[in-house]
Every structure is written in C-alpha cells, then in structure tokens.
Enzyme design. Structure first.
Site, PDB file in Angstrom:
ATOM      1  N   ASP A 137       0.836  -1.203   0.000  1.00 20.58           N
ATOM      2  CA  ASP A 137       0.000   0.000   0.000  1.00 20.58           C
ATOM      3  C   ASP A 137       0.866   1.246   0.000  1.00 20.58           C
ATOM      4  O   ASP A 137       1.965   1.215   0.553  1.00 20.58           O
ATOM      5  CB  ASP A 137      -0.814   0.036   1.304  1.00 20.58           C
ATOM      6  CG  ASP A 137      -2.267  -0.310   1.107  1.00 20.58           C
ATOM      7  OD1 ASP A 137      -2.572  -0.942   0.091  1.00 20.58           O
ATOM      8  OD2 ASP A 137      -3.082   0.034   1.976  1.00 20.58           O
ATOM      9  N   TYR A 151       2.028   4.798   1.563  1.00 21.34           N
ATOM     10  CA  TYR A 151       1.983   5.367   2.916  1.00 21.34           C
ATOM     11  C   TYR A 151       0.723   6.218   3.047  1.00 21.34           C
ATOM     12  O   TYR A 151       0.317   6.891   2.098  1.00 21.34           O
ATOM     13  CB  TYR A 151       3.212   6.243   3.170  1.00 21.34           C
ATOM     14  CG  TYR A 151       4.531   5.508   3.148  1.00 21.34           C
ATOM     15  CD1 TYR A 151       4.795   4.466   4.041  1.00 21.34           C
ATOM     16  CD2 TYR A 151       5.530   5.868   2.238  1.00 21.34           C
ATOM     17  CE1 TYR A 151       6.023   3.804   4.026  1.00 21.34           C
ATOM     18  CE2 TYR A 151       6.755   5.203   2.218  1.00 21.34           C
ATOM     19  CZ  TYR A 151       6.995   4.175   3.111  1.00 21.34           C
ATOM     20  OH  TYR A 151       8.209   3.532   3.100  1.00 21.34           O
ATOM     21  N   PHE A 211       7.852   2.140  -0.908  1.00 23.92           N
ATOM     22  CA  PHE A 211       8.873   2.330   0.134  1.00 23.92           C
ATOM     23  C   PHE A 211       9.462   3.742   0.152  1.00 23.92           C
ATOM     24  O   PHE A 211      10.088   4.145   1.126  1.00 23.92           O
ATOM     25  CB  PHE A 211      10.006   1.300   0.022  1.00 23.92           C
ATOM     26  CG  PHE A 211       9.577  -0.101   0.378  1.00 23.92           C
ATOM     27  CD1 PHE A 211       9.451  -0.496   1.696  1.00 23.92           C
ATOM     28  CD2 PHE A 211       9.287  -1.021  -0.626  1.00 23.92           C
ATOM     29  CE1 PHE A 211       9.030  -1.779   2.021  1.00 23.92           C
ATOM     30  CE2 PHE A 211       8.870  -2.311  -0.312  1.00 23.92           C
ATOM     31  CZ  PHE A 211       8.738  -2.691   1.025  1.00 23.92           C
ATOM     32  N   HIS A 251       9.979  -9.242   5.310  1.00 23.99           N
ATOM     33  CA  HIS A 251       9.693  -7.831   5.039  1.00 23.99           C
ATOM     34  C   HIS A 251      10.587  -6.954   5.923  1.00 23.99           C
ATOM     35  O   HIS A 251      10.911  -7.333   7.051  1.00 23.99           O
ATOM     36  CB  HIS A 251       8.215  -7.551   5.330  1.00 23.99           C
ATOM     37  CG  HIS A 251       7.722  -6.261   4.789  1.00 23.99           C
ATOM     38  ND1 HIS A 251       7.904  -5.062   5.453  1.00 23.99           N
ATOM     39  CD2 HIS A 251       7.053  -5.956   3.649  1.00 23.99           C
ATOM     40  CE1 HIS A 251       7.363  -4.088   4.752  1.00 23.99           C
ATOM     41  NE2 HIS A 251       6.843  -4.598   3.639  1.00 23.99           N
TER      42      HIS A 251
END
Length: 222
Positions: free
Chosen positions: A66, A68, A79, A188
C-alpha cells in the site's frame, strides 16, 4: 487515462487493461475517493512508478503493498518518501541492509527516484489509499491491474530481478518464471518482521547487481 503521467511504452502495453470494465469501475472509485476524502499519493503521481521507470528500462522490480497513508509521504513509488519527510521504519531498515550489504552510507533522504530512473520499478500492489486508513483502497481492482503488470514483465522481458519482501509480495510473485528471471525472497523490512531474523543479511542489493552484471546488464547504483 489520457492525462495520466506514465511512460509511453507502459501506456501502450497496458492500453487494453485501461479499457477493461473493472479498470473503469476502479477509476470511478478512485475519483470519488479523491473528491470526497484526502487520499495519497497526489493524483498526478498515482502512476509515478510507471512514469519514472519505463518498461524498456525495467531491470529490477520491488513489490510493495500500500502507499503510505500519512501526509506528505507517498509519491507513487513503493517504500519511497518525498525529500524532507522522515523515513518510515521499513525504509530505514532497507537502508541499513543496503549499508551493510554494499557499504553505502545512510542517506539523508528517503526519496528513491534515483533508483526508479535507473530501471527499478517500485510497484505497490495498491496504488492509492485514503488518508490515515491503511488498506482502504484494497480489493477495488488495483491488485488485478498490478498482477497484469507483473505478468507483462514476466512474459515480455528476460533477466529481470524481482525482490519479494514478505509473504504478501511472495504470494503476488508466484506467477514469475524463476528460470527466466532472478527471484529474491526475504522477510519484510518492517520492524515487525525484520527484527526477528530473515531481513538483515539478505544481501539482495549485491545479489541483484551481481546477476545483472553476469547477464551483461548495467548494475544499479543503489
């Protein structure tokens, strides 16, 4: 889709997808959300990953989930955050691993545009989100669209490095032909998983560049 900022080759490759009924329904949903709520990233940057990294130039794919959902962070690259925005914990862990792997000093900015411009497709599974509500635009059609993006790269290119961080990315990447491409998997970088082993020490950045060089392709200046 005429006013979307997206590299010409992506626009041509995805033209059929843009015209499918599910995508038109998705765009209606997104327009309504942006009209009635604060949403991220800014409208012009929804397809930023495809604008900054053309299909032809794509050599590495990093899969996120998703955007931020806090103000000023998301700008259409997974990211990555805008210059001047504090780095989220996952991104900090990415840079820590990068430092340890290829002896790259910790950067002052979390903006990954320089990666994208070198051929790193920073692809979130869902390209939009409502402010403050993680996952709020999931299951509206974005995942179907980004699945098609992955299939297109898998089928029409060779020797692409796919970095699949965490179970979500690994499940989404199951369609990738590991004999045709280089698939890297790890935990992750989120502190929820990274601090329990499996992220730090994965050496994905050096492995990616070693593979690219072995295939006669330009390595990434991380």
């Amino acid at each position: 889709m005429a006013d979307v900022q997206i590299a010409t080759d992506w626009k041509e490759l995805l033209a059929t997808e843009f015209n499918k009924p599910y995508f038109n329904t998705l765009i209606d949903f997104v327009k309504d959300e942006y009209k009635n709520h604060a949403c991220y990233p800014p409208g012009k940057q929804i397809f930023n990953a495809f604008d900054k990294c053309s299909f032809e130039n794509t050599r590495v794919v990093i899969l996120g989930q998703d955007p931020y959902h806090n103000p000023g962070q998301a700008h259409g690259l997974c990211f990555s955050v805008n210059d001047g925005v504090p780095m989220p914990p996952s991104l900090l862990n990415v840079f820590k691993e990068l430092r340890d792997d290829v002896q790259k000093p910790m950067p002052t900015s979390g903006n990954l545009e320089k990666w994208a411009e070198q051929g790193v497709l920073l692809l979130n599974s869902t390209l939009t989100v409502r402010a403050g509500k993680a996952g709020s635009h999931q299951k509206q059609g974005w995942e179907k669209f980004t699945d098609e993006v992955i299939r297109t790269i898998n089928n029409k290119k060779d020797n692409v490095v796919f970095m699949l961080w965490g179970k979500y990315a690994q499940d989404k990447g199951k369609v990738i032909n590991a004999e045709r491409h280089f698939v890297l998997k790890s935990k992750h970088p989120s502190p929820l998983s990274a601090n329990f082993g499996g992220w730090f020490g994965n050496k994905h950045f050096s492995q990616a560049n070693n593979y690219l060089k072995a295939k006669g392709l330009e390595p990434i200046e991380w």
